[in-house]
Design an enzyme around this catalytic site. Structure first.
Site, PDB file in Angstrom:
ATOM      1  CE  LYS A  13      16.131   6.436 -37.796  1.00 25.21           C
ATOM      2  NZ  LYS A  13      17.453   5.789 -37.628  1.00 25.21           N
ATOM      3  NE  ARG A  88      20.756   3.278 -30.496  1.00 24.53           N
ATOM      4  CZ  ARG A  88      19.967   2.497 -31.229  1.00 24.53           C
ATOM      5  NH1 ARG A  88      20.481   1.709 -32.135  1.00 24.53           N
ATOM      6  NH2 ARG A  88      18.688   2.476 -31.011  1.00 24.53           N
ATOM      7  NE  ARG A 127       6.242  -1.326 -39.976  1.00 21.33           N
ATOM      8  CZ  ARG A 127       7.337  -1.031 -39.294  1.00 21.33           C
ATOM      9  NH1 ARG A 127       7.891  -1.920 -38.474  1.00 21.33           N
ATOM     10  NH2 ARG A 127       7.857   0.164 -39.386  1.00 21.33           N
ATOM     11  NE  ARG A 161       7.969  -7.110 -37.354  1.00 24.16           N
ATOM     12  CZ  ARG A 161       8.997  -6.453 -37.865  1.00 24.16           C
ATOM     13  NH1 ARG A 161       9.928  -7.103 -38.519  1.00 24.16           N
ATOM     14  NH2 ARG A 161       9.114  -5.155 -37.728  1.00 24.16           N
ATOM     15  NE  ARG A 172      11.229   0.110 -32.037  1.00 26.20           N
ATOM     16  CZ  ARG A 172      10.706  -0.178 -33.232  1.00 26.20           C
ATOM     17  NH1 ARG A 172       9.592  -0.891 -33.318  1.00 26.20           N
ATOM     18  NH2 ARG A 172      11.283   0.246 -34.327  1.00 26.20           N
TER      19      ARG A 172
END
Ligand SMILES: [Zn+2]
Length: 220
Positions: A13, A88, A127, A161, A172
């Protein structure tokens, strides 16, 4: 054009928002930047937001809405804007509609970036970030470093992370489904939603988004 960008975490995004805003010559307004700017300039809203964050609480919608309103009233946003991270949830979307209505304005499009859930998990959980410089980012499948676990740029150690663990990503996504996704139906009722696939190369997604937005903008 006044645009709201929505999509699950991992849809790219932020990257798309930056490209689209540049192509459309409108400011990219992200909630993250709003918070940072208000907190560093120590505005009343910034101080208020910080007090909630320091106490480990969620910042109330009114505070976020206030910051968004201030930003949208700046002169560079007169010809439109691209909102990223706001609204949101449905109550923020309703507040945004009210705010725009007061100014005699309305949204032109809500761009929905679609990514299959497994792809989101793969993107984020793969990642790896450099311990020496967090801007050095790799991906175990898409952009692997030459040597596993070692940064190509500076030789630093690569790690995952906590935010990027599969478990956190699933949580999430759950938050996105329950809180943010309902705004898509809310905006569908207004005929504003344009859905595009966020799979593939960054520039291809931008191209698809631009075409879809132009169709939305054209008189029906
Ligand atoms: Zn590095």
């Amino acid at each position: 054009m006044r645009i709201v960008l929505v999509g699950p975490p991992g849809a790219g995004k932020g990257t798309q928002a930056a490209f689209l805003a540049k192509n459309l010559s409108i400011p990219h307004i992200s909630t993250g930047d709003l918070f940072r700017a208000n907190i560093s300039r120590q505005t009343e809203l910034g101080k208020l937001a910080k007090s909630y964050m320091d106490a480990g609480n969620l910042v109330p919608d009114e505070v976020t809405i206030g910051m968004a309103k201030d930003r949208m009233e700046q002169s560079d946003a007169a010809g439109g804007f691209l909102l990223d991270g706001f609204p949101r949830n449905v109550s923020q979307a309703e507040a945004l509609d009210e705010m725009l209505k007061d100014e005699g304005m309305k949204l032109d499009a809500v761009l929905d970036l679609e990514v299959p859930e497994d792809e989101v998990v793969k993107r984020i959980a793969g990642r790896r970030v450099c311990r020496k410089d967090s801007s050095h980012v790799f991906h175990v499948t898409y952009t692997p470093p030459k040597t596993e676990g070692v940064c190509d740029t500076c030789g630093g150690e690569l790690y995952q992370r906590d935010d990027d663990s599969e478990e956190t990503v699933r949580t999430r996504l759950e938050v996105y489904h329950t809180q943010t996704e309902p705004i898509i139906d809310y905006y569908k009722a207004q005929g504003l939603v344009v859905t595009i696939s966020a799979l593939g190369k960054v520039e291809d997604v931008t191209g698809r988004a631009m075409k879809a937005l132009q169709r939305q903008e054209a008189p029906q």
